[in-house]
Scaffold this active site. Structure first.
Site, PDB file in Angstrom:
ATOM      1  CG  ASP A  21      47.202  39.799  79.868  1.00  0.00           C
ATOM      2  OD1 ASP A  21      46.954  38.580  79.765  1.00  0.00           O
ATOM      3  OD2 ASP A  21      48.089  40.267  80.611  1.00  0.00           O
ATOM      4  CG  ASP A  98      45.120  35.356  59.787  1.00  0.00           C
ATOM      5  OD1 ASP A  98      45.448  34.948  58.674  1.00  0.00           O
ATOM      6  OD2 ASP A  98      45.215  36.547  60.147  1.00  0.00           O
ATOM      7  CG  ASP A 202      48.964  35.761  55.706  1.00  0.00           C
ATOM      8  OD1 ASP A 202      48.694  36.923  56.016  1.00  0.00           O
ATOM      9  OD2 ASP A 202      50.133  35.353  55.483  1.00  0.00           O
ATOM     10  CD  GLU A 252      47.238  39.997  53.053  1.00  0.00           C
ATOM     11  OE1 GLU A 252      47.693  41.026  53.547  1.00  0.00           O
ATOM     12  OE2 GLU A 252      47.808  38.881  53.166  1.00  0.00           O
ATOM     13  CG  HIS A 318      47.591  42.809  61.249  1.00  0.00           C
ATOM     14  ND1 HIS A 318      46.559  42.430  60.411  1.00  0.00           N
ATOM     15  CD2 HIS A 318      48.645  42.022  60.915  1.00  0.00           C
ATOM     16  CE1 HIS A 318      46.966  41.458  59.631  1.00  0.00           C
ATOM     17  NE2 HIS A 318      48.233  41.183  59.914  1.00  0.00           N
ATOM     18  CG  ASP A 319      49.681  43.704  57.567  1.00  0.00           C
ATOM     19  OD1 ASP A 319      50.324  43.370  58.577  1.00  0.00           O
ATOM     20  OD2 ASP A 319      49.161  42.880  56.795  1.00  0.00           O
TER      21      ASP A 319
END
Ligand code: NOJ
Length: 531
Positions: A21, A98, A202, A252, A318-319
Site C-alpha cells: 500500500d 492483465d 485472462d 490462461e 492468485h487462484d
C-alpha cells in the site's frame, strides 16, 4: 523476434491489492509496486505481471472491468501507471498487464448499451431467449458457471438471458460481433501507447461457445464454452493486434485443454506462451508430493517448448492455495518447495514466481464462512447443500489463501500499510517476513535469489540443450546437454538420504550443504567438468 525475451526472463506476478500500500488506505496499489521495484530487481526479476487494476465494482477483485481505460481509484491514477512503467523500465523490468477478454462487468458501458440494444453494441454480449418449461421461464440450457450455479442470468430490461461463465456481474463478451474486436483493439492500442511490454490474457479458453447451445449431459463440465474450434479463430484475429503493437501474450488456458489445442494456442499465431494447470494434480490428499505424477508433469511442460510452443513455468497464482501448505506433511515442506521450484524453473519455457512464494508464505487460518472474501467462495456457499463440507473444502482450496498481505516485515501490518489493512493478514508475518529473510544468508528468500540468478546464467543451454529426465532409486530430475555443456538438476524427494558421487562436477546450486550423500529434500544443480 518480439517474444525472444520471454524464455530468457523470470517473471513475477503481483496481486496488486495485497502487495504494498503506497497511499495509506489499507489496500495495495500502483505506488506500492513502485516502492518495491528495487526489491524485485534484487530478487532477479525481469518482468512483472500485474493483476487487474482497472476501474471496477470489484465483484471479482477487478476481473470485472467497468472501464478499461481508467485505473480504479483504489489502486491509484493513470499517472501512477505511467510512472510505474517508466520506473520499471529504468530498472530493466518489463511490464505485463492483465487483459480480461472473456467478459466485462455488467456496469461496463458496453454492456449497458447492449442491454438496451443500442447499436453497434446489441450483439456484443451473448444473449439468448429463455425457454418456457411447465409455464415457467427457464435459462436457454443447463450450462453451469465455473463459479457454480446456472451460467445464465436474466435481464429484465432486455427480456433475455445473458451468458456469464463466472459471476452474474460478469457477462461474457460475444466474439461473433465485430464490435467486440473493435473495442478490445482500442484497449490494446491504448496500453501499447503507454509503453507496456505484453499482456497476460485472462480465461482465453472460453471466448467461444458451442454454437448449438444445447444442454449437456454432465452439468458440471465447462466443455461447452471451453476450447471450441472458433476459439482459435478469434485468438488468431486478436493476435494481429498484439503483434502490430509488439506485445507478448501469455494466455490462461482451461484445465481440460487437450495437448493438441494447447500446441495450437502457443503456435505463435495465437499466443506466445500458455499457462496450464496440470501441476495442481501432483499433490497427494495427505499434503505430500506424488513423485511419479510430478515427473510426468515436468516432462509434459518441457515438451510444449520442444514442440515449438512455450509454457509459463509456475507453481502458484492468485487462484490457488499456497504451495507450502500443499506440502505441509512432507518432513521438510520448505525443502520440498525448493526442490519443486528448481525442478520447474529450469525447464524450457518462461519461469514465473507469485508474490510471497519467495518467502514461503502459507495459507490463511480460516475458521468460518464469514472469513472468506472471494466471490467464488460466496457463490459456493450459496449453492451448497452441505455448508460444512464446503467450509472444509474452502479452508484448503480457497483462492483467498494466496491473496493475503505480502509479509514485508514483522512491524505493524507486516510493513504493508500504515493503515489497518483491508486485505487478510496472516499471523505468520511476525516470524516469516522479507526483512528478516534478507538478513539470513541461507534463508528461503536468498535460496530463491540464488536459483533465479542461476536460471539467468543457464538461459542459453536451457533454450538450446537436449533434456533427458530420470527418476531412479529416489533421485529424480533431468540432464541438459548441449555441445559444450552438461548440466544436471537432481532432487531427493524420497524420505531418506541417498549416497551420491559429486566427483568431476561443479556444484552451481544446492539448498543444503554438500556431503557424500544427497540428503532428503536436497536439490542440487551440477555442471559436469570437462577433462
Ligand atoms: C481467471 C482469473 O485468474 C481469476 O482470478 C478470475 O476470477 C477468472 N479468470 C475470471 O476472470
Amino acid at each position: 523476434m518480439k517474444n525472444s525475451w520471454l524464455n530468457s526472463s523470470v517473471g513475477y506476478q503481483i496481486y496488486i491489492r495485497s502487495f504494498k500500500d503506497g497511499n495509506g488506505d489499507g489496500v495495495g496499489d500502483l505506488k506500492g509496486i513502485i516502492e518495491k521495484l528495487d526489491y524485485l530487481k534484487d530478487l532477479g526479476i525481469d518482468y512483472v505481471w500485474i493483476c487487474p487494476f482497472y476501474d471496477s465494482p470489484m465483484d471479482d477483485n477487478g476481473y470485472d472491468v467497468r472501464d478499461f481505460f481508467k485505473v480504479d481509484k483504489l489502486f491509484g491514477t493513470n499517472a501512477d501507471l505511467k510512472k510505474l512503467i517508466k520506473e520499471a523500465h529504468n530498472r530493466k523490468i518489463r511490464v505485463v498487464l492483465d487483459l480480461v477478454l472473456n467478459h466485462t462487468s455488467n456496469e461496463n458501458k458496453w454492456f449497458q448499451k447492449s442491454e438496451q440494444k443500442i447499436e453497434p453494441y446489441t450483439d456484443m454480449y451473448v444473449w439468448k431467449d429463455g425457454k418456457i418449461k411447465s409455464g415457467k421461464l427457464c435459462p436457454p440450457n443447463n450450462w453451469q458457471s465455473i463459479f457454480s450455479g446456472s451460467a445464465w442470468k436474466y435481464s429484465e430490461k432486455r427480456k433475455q438471458y445473458y451468458l456469464r461463465v463466472f459471476s452474474e456481474k460478469m457477462p461474457d463478451l460475444n466474439y461473433e460481433s465485430e464490435t467486440t474486436f473493435d473495442e478490445i483493439k482500442k484497449v490494446v492500442d491504448y496500453y501499447a501507447k503507454l509503453g507496456i511490454d505484453g499482456f497476460r490474457l485472462d480465461a482465453v479458453s472460453h471466448l467461444a461457445e458451442n454454437e448449438n447451445y444445447r444442454s449437456v449431459k454432465n452439468k458440471q463440465s465447462a466443455l461447452p464454452f471451453s476450447d471450441q474450434p472458433k476459439n482459435h479463430i478469434y485468438l488468431q484475429k486478436l493476435h494481429k493486434c498484439f503483434e502490430d503493437n509488439n506485445l507478448v501474450t501469455l494466455g490462461e488456458v482451461s484445465r481440460n485443454c487437450s495437448k493438441k489445442d494447447l500446441l495450437k494456442y502457443t503456435s505463435k499465431t495465437e499466443l506466445d506462451a500458455v499457462f496450464t494447470f496440470s501441476h495442481g494434480e501432483i499433490f497427494n490428499k495427505n499434503h505430500t508430493v506424488d513423485v511419479q505424477k510430478l515427473m510426468k508433469v515436468l516432462k509434459c511442460k518441457n515438451d510444449t517448448s520442444v514442440k515449438g510452443g512455450m509454457e509459463v513455468l509456475f507453481w502458484l497464482n492468485h487462484d490457488y492455495p499456497r504451495l507450502l501448505s500443499k506440502l505441509r506433511n512432507e518432513a521438510d515442506p520448505m525443502g520440498a518447495q525448493l526442490c519443486l521450484a528448481a525442478l520447474m524453473y529450469f525447464l524450457k519455457g518462461s519461469p514465473l514466481v507469485f508474490n510471497g512464494e519467495e518467502l514461503g508464505m502459507e495459507n490463511y487460518p480460516f475458521k468460518k464462512p464469514e472469513d472468506f472474501l472471494d466471490v467464488n467462495a460466496r457463490m459456493l456457499f450459496e449453492n451448497s447443500q452441505n455448508k460444512e463440507a464446503t467450509l472444509k473444502h474452502l479452508i484448503e482450496e480457497s483462492r483467498d489463501n494466496s491473496r493475503t498481505i505480502m509479509q514485508w516485515s514483522k512491524s505493524k501490518n507486516a510493513g504493508f500499510s500504515t493503515a489497518k489493512p483491508k486485505v487478510l493478514l496472516s499471523p505468520t508475518y511476525k516470524i516469516n517476513n522479507a526483512e528478516q529473510q534478507e538478513k539470513e544468508q541461507n534463508s528461503f528468500l536468498n535460496s530463491y535469489k540464488r536459483l533465479l540468478k542461476l536460471r539467468h546464467d543457464l538461459t542459453e543451454i536451457i533454450n538450446e540443450g537436449q533434456y533427458k529426465f530420470f527418476n531412479n532409486k529416489g533421485l529424480m530430475g533431468y540432464d541438459i546437454k548441449s555441445k559444450s555443456r552438461n548440466i544436471k538438476i537432481i532432487a531427493n524427494l524420497s524420505k531418506k538420504d541417498i549416497p551420491f558421487e559429486f566427483k568431476n562436477s561443479e556444484t552451481l546450486y544446492s539448498n543444503i550443504s554438500i556431503s557424500q550423500k544427497l540428503k532428503k529434500y536436497q536439490v542440487v544443480i551440477l555442471e559436469k567438468r570437462k577433462h
